[in-house]
Design an enzyme around this catalytic site. Structure first.
Site, PDB file in Angstrom:
ATOM      1  N   GLY A 143      77.807 -11.435 -22.941  1.00 20.05           N
ATOM      2  CA  GLY A 143      78.109 -10.171 -23.629  1.00 20.05           C
ATOM      3  C   GLY A 143      79.609 -10.034 -23.853  1.00 20.05           C
ATOM      4  O   GLY A 143      80.076  -9.728 -24.952  1.00 20.05           O
ATOM      5  N   HIS A 144      80.371 -10.296 -22.777  1.00 16.64           N
ATOM      6  CA  HIS A 144      81.839 -10.241 -22.910  1.00 16.64           C
ATOM      7  C   HIS A 144      82.326 -11.302 -23.898  1.00 16.64           C
ATOM      8  O   HIS A 144      83.221 -11.054 -24.706  1.00 16.64           O
ATOM      9  CB  HIS A 144      82.511 -10.512 -21.561  1.00 16.64           C
ATOM     10  CG  HIS A 144      82.207  -9.513 -20.491  1.00 16.64           C
ATOM     11  ND1 HIS A 144      81.442  -9.801 -19.383  1.00 16.64           N
ATOM     12  CD2 HIS A 144      82.567  -8.203 -20.362  1.00 16.64           C
ATOM     13  CE1 HIS A 144      81.361  -8.735 -18.616  1.00 16.64           C
ATOM     14  NE2 HIS A 144      82.023  -7.754 -19.179  1.00 16.64           N
ATOM     15  N   GLY A 199      81.396  -3.074 -26.380  1.00 13.36           N
ATOM     16  CA  GLY A 199      79.971  -3.347 -26.547  1.00 13.36           C
ATOM     17  C   GLY A 199      79.148  -2.084 -26.716  1.00 13.36           C
ATOM     18  O   GLY A 199      79.406  -1.068 -26.064  1.00 13.36           O
ATOM     19  N   LYS A 203      76.314  -1.901 -25.629  1.00 14.51           N
ATOM     20  CA  LYS A 203      75.585  -1.803 -24.349  1.00 14.51           C
ATOM     21  C   LYS A 203      75.983  -0.515 -23.620  1.00 14.51           C
ATOM     22  O   LYS A 203      75.161   0.159 -23.015  1.00 14.51           O
ATOM     23  CB  LYS A 203      75.913  -3.041 -23.505  1.00 14.51           C
ATOM     24  CG  LYS A 203      75.783  -2.896 -22.015  1.00 14.51           C
ATOM     25  CD  LYS A 203      74.408  -3.238 -21.571  1.00 14.51           C
ATOM     26  CE  LYS A 203      74.127  -3.132 -20.102  1.00 14.51           C
ATOM     27  NZ  LYS A 203      75.141  -2.748 -19.200  1.00 14.51           N
ATOM     28  N   SER A 253      74.693  -7.893 -17.914  1.00  8.33           N
ATOM     29  CA  SER A 253      75.614  -7.001 -17.208  1.00  8.33           C
ATOM     30  C   SER A 253      76.162  -7.750 -16.003  1.00  8.33           C
ATOM     31  O   SER A 253      75.432  -8.541 -15.385  1.00  8.33           O
ATOM     32  CB  SER A 253      74.857  -5.752 -16.746  1.00  8.33           C
ATOM     33  OG  SER A 253      75.597  -5.081 -15.757  1.00  8.33           O
TER      34      SER A 253
HETATM   35  P1  AMP Z   1      82.643  -4.286 -18.378  1.00 15.46           P
HETATM   36  O1  AMP Z   1      83.310  -5.550 -17.921  1.00 15.46           O
HETATM   37  O2  AMP Z   1      81.260  -4.120 -17.856  1.00 15.46           O
HETATM   38  O3  AMP Z   1      83.517  -3.071 -18.218  1.00 15.46           O
HETATM   39  O4  AMP Z   1      82.442  -4.450 -19.946  1.00 15.46           O
HETATM   40  C1  AMP Z   1      83.501  -4.799 -20.784  1.00 15.46           C
HETATM   41  C2  AMP Z   1      83.027  -4.720 -22.211  1.00 15.46           C
HETATM   42  O5  AMP Z   1      81.918  -5.600 -22.391  1.00 15.46           O
HETATM   43  C3  AMP Z   1      82.543  -3.322 -22.603  1.00 15.46           C
HETATM   44  O6  AMP Z   1      82.967  -3.066 -23.930  1.00 15.46           O
HETATM   45  C4  AMP Z   1      81.048  -3.457 -22.526  1.00 15.46           C
HETATM   46  O7  AMP Z   1      80.355  -2.560 -23.377  1.00 15.46           O
HETATM   47  C5  AMP Z   1      80.870  -4.898 -23.001  1.00 15.46           C
HETATM   48  N1  AMP Z   1      79.572  -5.435 -22.574  1.00 15.46           N
HETATM   49  C6  AMP Z   1      79.047  -5.433 -21.329  1.00 15.46           C
HETATM   50  N2  AMP Z   1      77.811  -5.966 -21.337  1.00 15.46           N
HETATM   51  C7  AMP Z   1      77.552  -6.299 -22.621  1.00 15.46           C
HETATM   52  C8  AMP Z   1      76.430  -6.902 -23.282  1.00 15.46           C
HETATM   53  N3  AMP Z   1      75.327  -7.246 -22.636  1.00 15.46           N
HETATM   54  N4  AMP Z   1      76.499  -7.090 -24.611  1.00 15.46           N
HETATM   55  C9  AMP Z   1      77.624  -6.734 -25.301  1.00 15.46           C
HETATM   56  N5  AMP Z   1      78.716  -6.184 -24.736  1.00 15.46           N
HETATM   57  C10 AMP Z   1      78.673  -5.964 -23.416  1.00 15.46           C
END
Ligand code: AMP
Length: 280
Positions: free
Chosen positions: A38-39, A149, A151, A187
């Protein structure tokens, strides 16, 4: 090529200013590490929209309302850097907590839209922490674009509001949710699911798809969500926090499905909180 790694605001500013002076556009991908596909999709998106890509890794203590969640948040800098290197992002900004929040730090950014509902109703203070750190990252890096994302749709909504309200000169670029083959939204917290809970976890997305199908058949939002809620909780694996249909633009609760509305869900499975959303 290995990306440069910088840990101070001064260094990241220097890197970005050099690119801007050379006429390059810059995109920022804020993350908390524990990087997954996702990242990585956000980094690819950033490479599409800009010449130079900054990835930030910062596990922001201000957005955790549960100390256990913060302490057990997956973090492996070496693996994250290897994954970033494969995609060829240009620089990785990894500030320390002290760099972000020096001792005298006393400012909070609060967005008053998109709160009191969904995740904010269950994680009070979380989005204040997000708004504060995102504002800081935007001002520190000075990027032209920032990729987020879908998400975390409520987060995206709040950040768009923040940028518009504070006239921050950055364009927010959304990217679709990346899923495992079985439908589970990727996630960093999925790594904390037990083996058996990992098998069960895709039921959340399956129940959401069933809501969508039922809505398209003409079943009411109330009935469709109630059915999904009961089916998720029937074996005592999931504890549902919310299952709601809201307008994707204003986040208003819908009583009838219409164009652009989304189904939002959060549920606990074991000690892990899963969130997801889909377009209806
Ligand atoms: P985080 O590291 O969880 O704070 O997420 C960092 C970025 O990655 C944020 O913009 C999230 O929305 C995005 N993100 C997390 N999981 C996903 C996913 N499965 N698909 C797309 N983007 C994601």
């Amino acid at each position: 090529m290995k990306p440069d790694v910088v840990r101070t605001v001064q260094e990241i500013r220097k890197h970005v200013q050099k690119q801007k002076l050379a006429g390059k556009s810059v995109a920022l991908v804020p993350t908390m590490g524990g990087l997954h596909e996702g990242h990585l999709s956000l980094i690819k998106k950033a490479q599409e929209v800009a010449d130079y890509v900054v990835v930030s890794i910062f596990v922001n203590p201000k957005q955790f309302n549960n100390p256990d969640d913060l302490n057990s948040y997956p973090s492996d800098e070496a693996t994250d850097l290897k994954n970033i290197e494969k995609l060829g992002a240009d620089v990785v900004f990894i500030p320390s907590v002290k760099e972000m929040y020096p001792d005298a730090f006393a400012t909070d950014v609060k967005v008053s839209a998109g709160i009191d509902i969904l995740c904010d109703a269950h994680r009070p203070g979380h989005f204040g922490g997000v708004a504060t750190v995102v504002t800081k990252l935007f001002l520190q890096v000075g990027a032209d674009f920032a990729c987020f994302g879908e998400k975390d749709f409520q987060q995206l909504f709040i950040i768009k509001r923040l940028v518009a309200d504070l006239n921050i000169p950055i364009k927010i670029v959304p990217a679709p949710t990346v899923r495992e083959e079985d439908g589970l939204a990727m996630s960093s917290r999925n790594a904390r699911l037990s083996k058996s809970d990992r098998q069960i976890a895709p039921q959340l997305q399956a129940a959401m798809q069933a809501v969508k199908t039922n809505l398209h058949k003409g079943i009411s939002i109330e009935q469709a969500c109630k059915h999904a809620w009961n089916s998720l909780e029937k074996d005592d694996h999931f504890k549902v926090e919310y299952l709601e249909v809201r307008c994707g633009e204003k986040m208003v609760l819908m009583d009838k499905p219409s164009e652009g509305c989304r189904l939002f869900a959060a549920a606990w499975l074991g000690g892990v909180r899963l969130i997801d959303n889909i377009e209806i």
